[in-house]
Enzyme design. Structure first.
Site, PDB file in Angstrom:
ATOM      1  N   HIS A   1       0.842  -1.201   0.000  1.00 45.41           N
ATOM      2  CA  HIS A   1       0.000   0.000   0.000  1.00 45.41           C
ATOM      3  C   HIS A   1       0.870   1.241   0.000  1.00 45.41           C
ATOM      4  O   HIS A   1       1.923   1.310   0.635  1.00 45.41           O
ATOM      5  CB  HIS A   1      -1.020  -0.024   1.140  1.00 45.41           C
ATOM      6  CG  HIS A   1      -0.523   0.283   2.510  1.00 45.41           C
ATOM      7  ND1 HIS A   1      -0.388   1.577   2.982  1.00 45.41           N
ATOM      8  CD2 HIS A   1      -0.168  -0.526   3.541  1.00 45.41           C
ATOM      9  CE1 HIS A   1       0.021   1.542   4.246  1.00 45.41           C
ATOM     10  NE2 HIS A   1       0.174   0.280   4.608  1.00 45.41           N
TER      11      HIS A   1
ATOM     12  N   ASP B   1       5.557   2.711   7.321  1.00 49.76           N
ATOM     13  CA  ASP B   1       4.206   2.220   7.019  1.00 49.76           C
ATOM     14  C   ASP B   1       3.523   3.142   6.034  1.00 49.76           C
ATOM     15  O   ASP B   1       2.856   4.079   6.436  1.00 49.76           O
ATOM     16  CB  ASP B   1       3.404   2.142   8.327  1.00 49.76           C
ATOM     17  CG  ASP B   1       2.033   1.554   8.147  1.00 49.76           C
ATOM     18  OD1 ASP B   1       1.757   0.980   7.077  1.00 49.76           O
ATOM     19  OD2 ASP B   1       1.216   1.681   9.071  1.00 49.76           O
TER      20      ASP B   1
ATOM     21  N   GLU C   1      -5.485   2.044   1.893  1.00 46.07           N
ATOM     22  CA  GLU C   1      -5.379   0.863   2.759  1.00 46.07           C
ATOM     23  C   GLU C   1      -5.673   1.222   4.194  1.00 46.07           C
ATOM     24  O   GLU C   1      -6.306   0.452   4.924  1.00 46.07           O
ATOM     25  CB  GLU C   1      -3.976   0.257   2.636  1.00 46.07           C
ATOM     26  CG  GLU C   1      -3.795  -1.070   3.367  1.00 46.07           C
ATOM     27  CD  GLU C   1      -3.308  -0.930   4.813  1.00 46.07           C
ATOM     28  OE1 GLU C   1      -3.175  -1.963   5.495  1.00 46.07           O
ATOM     29  OE2 GLU C   1      -3.063   0.216   5.254  1.00 46.07           O
ATOM     30  N   GLU C   2      -5.202   2.394   4.611  1.00 47.84           N
ATOM     31  CA  GLU C   2      -5.301   2.764   6.019  1.00 47.84           C
ATOM     32  C   GLU C   2      -6.737   3.020   6.476  1.00 47.84           C
ATOM     33  O   GLU C   2      -6.995   3.117   7.664  1.00 47.84           O
ATOM     34  CB  GLU C   2      -4.439   3.999   6.299  1.00 47.84           C
ATOM     35  CG  GLU C   2      -2.940   3.774   6.143  1.00 47.84           C
ATOM     36  CD  GLU C   2      -2.346   2.864   7.205  1.00 47.84           C
ATOM     37  OE1 GLU C   2      -3.095   2.337   8.038  1.00 47.84           O
ATOM     38  OE2 GLU C   2      -1.109   2.678   7.179  1.00 47.84           O
TER      39      GLU C   2
ATOM     40  N   ASP D   1       4.140  -5.064   3.526  1.00 51.29           N
ATOM     41  CA  ASP D   1       3.634  -3.949   4.313  1.00 51.29           C
ATOM     42  C   ASP D   1       4.465  -3.841   5.588  1.00 51.29           C
ATOM     43  O   ASP D   1       4.458  -4.749   6.420  1.00 51.29           O
ATOM     44  CB  ASP D   1       2.168  -4.221   4.654  1.00 51.29           C
ATOM     45  CG  ASP D   1       1.448  -3.023   5.234  1.00 51.29           C
ATOM     46  OD1 ASP D   1       2.099  -2.014   5.527  1.00 51.29           O
ATOM     47  OD2 ASP D   1       0.218  -3.108   5.404  1.00 51.29           O
TER      48      ASP D   1
ATOM     49  N   HIS E   1       1.961   4.690  12.917  1.00 50.42           N
ATOM     50  CA  HIS E   1       0.822   5.600  12.724  1.00 50.42           C
ATOM     51  C   HIS E   1       1.018   6.957  13.397  1.00 50.42           C
ATOM     52  O   HIS E   1       0.053   7.588  13.816  1.00 50.42           O
ATOM     53  CB  HIS E   1      -0.476   4.945  13.215  1.00 50.42           C
ATOM     54  CG  HIS E   1      -1.042   3.956  12.251  1.00 50.42           C
ATOM     55  ND1 HIS E   1      -2.282   3.395  12.393  1.00 50.42           N
ATOM     56  CD2 HIS E   1      -0.523   3.427  11.112  1.00 50.42           C
ATOM     57  CE1 HIS E   1      -2.511   2.558  11.386  1.00 50.42           C
ATOM     58  NE2 HIS E   1      -1.455   2.561  10.601  1.00 50.42           N
TER      59      HIS E   1
END
Length: 514
Positions: free
Chosen positions: A289, A301, A333-334, A362, A454
């Site tokens: 992603h 990420d 994707e998130e 990923d 994140h």
């Protein structure tokens, strides 16, 4: 990454060598040259050069820096990231497909606030977007906006909690039979999607919703799950078990709750490119992603998977495989695997049947990494072959590795759902490294694999160069093995079922249900 790390029950441990083989040592220095006498998969793996992968990562960081510190789908940072990847592929001779789709966009415009007004004056700490620190509560994705002060009304709570998750609080409309419109609904996590709970509360006239964690070990912290999409016009937050207990015990508790959100439809895209040569009835797919979360640049990420896969694709442009190789970079994707979901749903049954397998990459360079290979035993027939092939690469280099659950929580999920053999690599997210893994891989036990998961600190400084290069070599090796195979794994058709919600269902970042 929409992924929760779940360690497989049986951990396979491979003894680490005291020194890395020459090929890997050179790769880490960025000076490897392919051995012309080696098999194609070895040649492709050896062609990977660390400086080239880091160059892609630096470009993604530069894009984030110039676009508000994020590369999230629906933002200019994602669009520029997409342009970069597509431009690199076109320059290598690929015909690139940019597959656009609409998706539900969400962001918090300002930090939420929650406080108890009576019987006690008390302020609760929010989980701030972009911070790795968990507060007392967090705004659920797709929550509406609002600034309300009202009495809290408990709905069908299970207190004290049972040993196993079992709360049905708010799952049925009849749970709100005695609910007073204008109150804030206090609900408990468990059993059904957060969206069901919030929608039932909103329909009953609630002006806000507080869903607190259920109370079993590992289910006590505040969580920032998702409501699955727009459609909510009241504040909805996920709180810790302690906050829920605090608000449930006294009668006539009054709370002030404020959220400031944007929930709209925006357009984003996937990028798909495939080799010109190769058997079109046996397509080997590999994907990563491209988007970050809104809170940061997403360089681990998933800039790491994006950059590694891009470099592999550039090397593949130079060779004629037996089977077509299709590379994909997914958008959104998130927010719940939306890009890969859209792609798989757009394929005809005939086109799905031509995809031999899918490899997913990923988060492949976590700073406190463990080398994890998805456990194929949980996937469609043929998934174990992908796992074993990746394991052979690590075993050849005498590098230890462990399995991780193939549970549908990243972009392989939609492929698994239609019977396509799936696998891939992962180096850990917010999960905690064990002492055994510290012995195998180094790093720090008791710490997160990626403390910046994140968060705004997921920058170019949040990358382990060794893990990045080793895993990129593994991507090249695995993809090439099946690209040159006469008999790669093949899809097993599955019965059609109702669409299922997917996403990160249970972590401190929350999810769709339970």
């Amino acid at each position: 990454m929409h992924h929760i790390f779940r360690r497989a029950t049986a951990v396979r441990i491979v003894a680490a060598a005291t020194a890395l083989p020459l090929a890997l040592t050179l790769a880490l220095a960025g000076t490897t040259h392919a051995d012309p006498g080696a098999p194609p998969e070895r040649q492709l793996a050896d062609s990977v050069k660390a400086p080239n992968i880091k160059r892609h990562l630096q470009e993604l960081q530069n894009i984030a820096n110039a676009n508000g510190g994020t590369r999230a789908s629906g933002t200019p940072g994602f669009d520029k990231s997409s342009d970069y990847v597509a431009g690199q592929l076109r320059g290598a001779g690929y015909q690139v497909t940019v597959q656009k789709f609409d998706f539900p966009f969400f962001r918090e415009k300002s930090t939420a606030a929650m406080s108890q007004v009576s019987p006690d004056a008390k302020t609760y700490k929010p989980t701030t977007p972009g911070s790795s620190e968990v507060g007392d509560f967090a705004t659920l994705t797709y929550s509406g906006s609002g600034n309300v002060q009202a009495t809290v009304q408990a709905v069908d709570l299970t207190l004290p909690p049972t040993p196993e998750p079992s709360s049905t609080s708010g799952c049925e409309a009849q749970d709100f039979a005695g609910f007073t419109a204008g109150n804030i609904a206090l609900l408990q996590r468990g059993t059904c999607p957060f969206a069901d709970k919030a929608r039932n509360a909103q329909n009953a006239g609630a002006v806000g919703v507080i869903i607190f964690n259920e109370g079993q070990p590992g289910r006590t912290d505040a969580f920032a799950g998702t409501l699955g999409g727009p459609g909510f016009n009241i504040p909805v937050v996920g709180a810790s078990f302690a906050v829920g207990q605090d608000l449930a015990s006294p009668a006539n508790t009054v709370v002030k709750l404020k959220t400031d959100t944007e929930s709209t439809t925006r357009t984003t895209n996937n990028i798909v490119a495939e080799t010109k040569r190769g058997n079109a009835d046996k397509v080997v797919m590999a994907g990563a992603h491209l988007d970050s979360v809104l809170a940061g640049p997403g360089i681990n990420d998933n800039g790491s998977g994006t950059a590694g896969l891009l470099e592999v694709a550039l090397q593949f442009a130079k060779v004629p495989p037996k089977n077509k190789v299709r590379f994909a970079w997914w958008g959104a994707e998130e927010l719940g695997l939306l890009g890969s979901e859209h792609y798989v749903a757009s394929l005809s049954e005939a086109d799905r049947s031509k995809i031999a397998l899918y490899g997913n990459y990923d988060m492949i360079a976590s700073p406190n990494y463990a080398y994890m290979i998805y456990d194929g035993s949980a996937g469609p027939a043929g998934s174990v072959e992908i796992e074993k092939n990746l394991a052979r690469y690590f075993d050849f280099l005498k590098i230890p590795h462990v399995p991780t659950a193939l549970d549908g929580r990243s972009d392989y999920g939609p492929f698994m759902a239609v019977g396509i053999p799936s696998g891939g690599l992962f180096t850990g997210a917010e999960g905690i490294k064990t002492p055994e893994e510290q012995q195998m891989f180094g790093g720090e036990a008791g710490k997160a694999y990626d403390a910046c998961y994140h968060s705004a600190c997921d920058t170019i400084n949040n990358i382990n160069d060794k893990a990045l290069t080793v895993n990129t070599g593994a991507i090249a090796y695995s993809t090439a093995t099946f690209a040159f195979s006469d008999n790669p794994p093949s899809r097993t058709p599955v019965a059609k079922t109702a669409p299922q919600q997917r996403g990160k269902a249970d972590s401190h970042r929350g999810g769709l249900a339970l």
